[in-house]
Design a protein around this motif. Sequence first.
Motif, PDB file in Angstrom:
ATOM      1  N   ALA B  78      -5.991  -9.210  25.810  1.00 49.65           N
ATOM      2  CA  ALA B  78      -6.513  -9.931  26.964  1.00 49.65           C
ATOM      3  C   ALA B  78      -7.256  -8.972  27.890  1.00 49.65           C
ATOM      4  O   ALA B  78      -6.974  -7.777  27.919  1.00 49.65           O
ATOM      5  CB  ALA B  78      -5.372 -10.606  27.718  1.00 49.65           C
ATOM      6  N   SER B  79      -8.236  -9.520  28.644  1.00 47.57           N
ATOM      7  CA  SER B  79      -8.987  -8.677  29.569  1.00 47.57           C
ATOM      8  C   SER B  79      -8.418  -8.738  30.983  1.00 47.57           C
ATOM      9  O   SER B  79      -8.940  -8.105  31.880  1.00 47.57           O
ATOM     10  CB  SER B  79     -10.462  -9.100  29.586  1.00 47.57           C
ATOM     11  N   GLY B  80      -7.365  -9.533  31.154  1.00 45.36           N
ATOM     12  CA  GLY B  80      -6.801  -9.668  32.500  1.00 45.36           C
ATOM     13  C   GLY B  80      -5.553  -8.838  32.693  1.00 45.36           C
ATOM     14  O   GLY B  80      -5.214  -7.986  31.874  1.00 45.36           O
ATOM     15  N   ALA B  81      -4.899  -9.099  33.804  1.00 49.32           N
ATOM     16  CA  ALA B  81      -3.689  -8.356  34.142  1.00 49.32           C
ATOM     17  C   ALA B  81      -2.565  -8.719  33.185  1.00 49.32           C
ATOM     18  O   ALA B  81      -2.525  -9.822  32.649  1.00 49.32           O
ATOM     19  CB  ALA B  81      -3.265  -8.674  35.566  1.00 49.32           C
ATOM     20  N   CYS B  82      -1.672  -7.761  33.000  1.00 46.77           N
ATOM     21  CA  CYS B  82      -0.551  -8.001  32.099  1.00 46.77           C
ATOM     22  C   CYS B  82       0.708  -8.250  32.909  1.00 46.77           C
ATOM     23  O   CYS B  82       1.538  -7.360  33.080  1.00 46.77           O
ATOM     24  CB  CYS B  82      -0.376  -6.794  31.178  1.00 46.77           C
ATOM     25  N   TRP B  83       0.824  -9.450  33.480  1.00 47.37           N
ATOM     26  CA  TRP B  83       2.016  -9.751  34.275  1.00 47.37           C
ATOM     27  C   TRP B  83       3.242  -9.889  33.375  1.00 47.37           C
ATOM     28  O   TRP B  83       4.369  -9.868  33.847  1.00 47.37           O
ATOM     29  CB  TRP B  83       1.823 -11.022  35.102  1.00 47.37           C
ATOM     30  N   ALA B  84       2.992  -9.996  32.089  1.00 47.27           N
ATOM     31  CA  ALA B  84       4.102 -10.050  31.150  1.00 47.27           C
ATOM     32  C   ALA B  84       4.957  -8.794  31.238  1.00 47.27           C
ATOM     33  O   ALA B  84       6.174  -8.825  31.037  1.00 47.27           O
ATOM     34  CB  ALA B  84       3.567 -10.216  29.728  1.00 47.27           C
ATOM     35  N   MET B  85       4.292  -7.667  31.603  1.00 48.24           N
ATOM     36  CA  MET B  85       5.032  -6.413  31.755  1.00 48.24           C
ATOM     37  C   MET B  85       6.088  -6.568  32.849  1.00 48.24           C
ATOM     38  O   MET B  85       7.238  -6.158  32.682  1.00 48.24           O
ATOM     39  CB  MET B  85       4.053  -5.280  32.089  1.00 48.24           C
ATOM     40  N   ILE B  86       5.663  -7.165  33.973  1.00 49.15           N
ATOM     41  CA  ILE B  86       6.606  -7.377  35.080  1.00 49.15           C
ATOM     42  C   ILE B  86       7.726  -8.297  34.603  1.00 49.15           C
ATOM     43  O   ILE B  86       8.910  -8.064  34.845  1.00 49.15           O
ATOM     44  CB  ILE B  86       5.890  -8.013  36.289  1.00 49.15           C
ATOM     45  N   HIS B  87       7.323  -9.351  33.913  1.00 50.60           N
ATOM     46  CA  HIS B  87       8.279 -10.323  33.406  1.00 50.60           C
ATOM     47  C   HIS B  87       9.320  -9.645  32.541  1.00 50.60           C
ATOM     48  O   HIS B  87      10.513  -9.930  32.599  1.00 50.60           O
ATOM     49  CB  HIS B  87       7.527 -11.390  32.608  1.00 50.60           C
ATOM     50  N   GLU B  88       8.847  -8.690  31.771  1.00 53.36           N
ATOM     51  CA  GLU B  88       9.708  -7.976  30.833  1.00 53.36           C
ATOM     52  C   GLU B  88      10.604  -6.962  31.560  1.00 53.36           C
ATOM     53  O   GLU B  88      11.750  -6.760  31.184  1.00 53.36           O
ATOM     54  CB  GLU B  88       8.802  -7.256  29.824  1.00 53.36           C
ATOM     55  N   LYS B  89      10.048  -6.307  32.583  1.00 56.45           N
ATOM     56  CA  LYS B  89      10.701  -5.135  33.167  1.00 56.45           C
ATOM     57  C   LYS B  89      11.241  -5.344  34.582  1.00 56.45           C
ATOM     58  O   LYS B  89      11.734  -4.396  35.175  1.00 56.45           O
ATOM     59  CB  LYS B  89       9.683  -3.969  33.236  1.00 56.45           C
TER      60      LYS B  89
END
Lengths: 253, 370
Positions: B78-89
């Motif tokens: 994806a070219s956008g922000a990776c909020w999944a990282m926050i979700h994960e961590k």
Amino acid sequence: MSESTPNGNQPMVQLIGVHKWFGQFHVLKNIDLQVDKGERIVICGPSGSGKSTMIRCINRLEEHQQGQIIVDGVELTHDLKNIDTVRREVGMVFQHFNLFPHLTVLENCTLAPVWVRGMPKKDAETTAMQYLERVQIPEQASKYPGQLSGGQQQRVAIARSLCMQPNIMLFDEPTSALDPEMISEVLDVMIDLAETGMTMLCVTHEMGFARKVANRVIFMDEGEIIEMNEPEAFFHHPQSERTKLFLSQILSH
Amino acid sequence: MAKSTQLETRRPAAVERPPAVRTGLLGWLHQNLFSSWFNSLLTVVAVLLLARVIPPLLNWFVVNAVWTATDPAACKEASGACWAMIHEKYRLILFGRYPYEQQWRPLLGILVLAAVIGVSCNRTFWKPWLADAWIGVLVVWFVLMWGGVLGLPFVPNNLWGGLPLTLILTVIGLAVAFPVSILLALGRRSRMPVIRVISVGYIELIRGVPLISLLFMASFMLPLFLPTGASIDEVLRAQVAIIMFSAAYLAEAIRGGLQAIPNGQYEAAHALGLTYWQTQRKIILPQAITIAIPSIVNIFIGLFKDTSLVAIVSLTDLLLSMRQAIADPLWRRFFVEGYIFIAMIYFCVCFFMSKYSQYLETQFDTSRSR
């Protein structure tokens, strides 16, 4: 202890050979003054003559360096206990009112009785309301000083002092900072107070007030008491040239 | 006599309305955006700039962002922000190395702390019981964090980290530093030379060194002076350094307020027979602190952010726990999202403090009627 119990003959305020210096400047020069219970004294004189300093020495807002000051039988020395005793008995009204702006009018009046005299809050409030009625502003009790006119503020300041039920009241130019139309409302309160037999020392240039209530008028110049007399004699037959000059200056308008 | 009747019959001047202004949307636009050719030009330029900047930002933040994905590969594409990282961590970021299955304890701790802060914000609750409530909450907080009683497993405080650590360092730091700073400010204005010299010396010494060096000294030099075997807790050492530091700064802010109080206030209080401490407590300090609110809050905000310096003595505050969280090689490339996440937490807390101080200022402004 017997010294501090007032008796009929004892003067309320006694200044004996009082000297004071501000640095090198000799503000008070050998002041002798005796004020009896119930006496009303008006002190006038040009600015810088030491009249404010003199009455501020009576409740130790200023410290005298020589001589004796005895207030209601208690001598003012470095003894803090004596200073506290004297301050409890002596009320003071200032030129700029000096009300506590963060407290309501009622709180201004109850603060000292509660904290200094240990009066229960309810009683202090009842007393405060009585005095606020006497200075004719009971309806302003819950307001803050900043919301009142100058004349009203000064009347609150008088009520605040009276709430401590003092034996002596000092007035340091109480009407000098007021607009002309507000002077009389403050003077009326002071006249009313004089009629109750309060011992009063007033620094003021309100000569009408002096004529009406003063037992004696004092003229000070350059740190000395130049002349002291009953109002009639003081105004009509001043003895000293300096008094004559001063009176001609303030009465000519 | 005739003159006075003339005066009485004179009509008062008619009350007129203020001159009309153009209202409505067009009036507003004209007044604020297109009042002159230069303002019109600025408006056009600004609109063009915003048109260039906003869409890409929006794309990165929202449109192209990946919100949930357990696999970092999804983010890479994806070219956008990776909020999944926050979700994960997020739990690692918020609570650091605190044991995973026990993390409800720091969470509850934060909520309890937030609750008592919220209650304290309301002026009508400023009663003696509030102090008891604070003590109670702090006890609960430490019981929750440490455990070892009531069946809670013991968690040593070198495992504390993240938001709870940042918050408690700030809250206790300010709560202790504030009264100390009042004494320092009064001491600096004292007529007694010894007290004055001590206060001035302390304030100037502490203000003269960076917080980092204080933290270093507290954590590495202090143990050298202690008898062998004795040791002071690491968190406590950092806490003491923070208290010492902020007390010096707060003292100067309060001194600024003290200096604004006219002499007449002291004289009136003395003339009424109030003692020194009664005068300070009832008359001078309430006014001085009100005047000093903007600079006091400035220091509060600064201190809250400065707690991140405790990372240097290896305490895992919010900033450091975030950096540890993104040390995971799988997610490491998404560190920007991590910084944005904690920046938002810091911003929310600071913005709240700032807004609350404005509210307090209007509350204490007694020159206006309320």
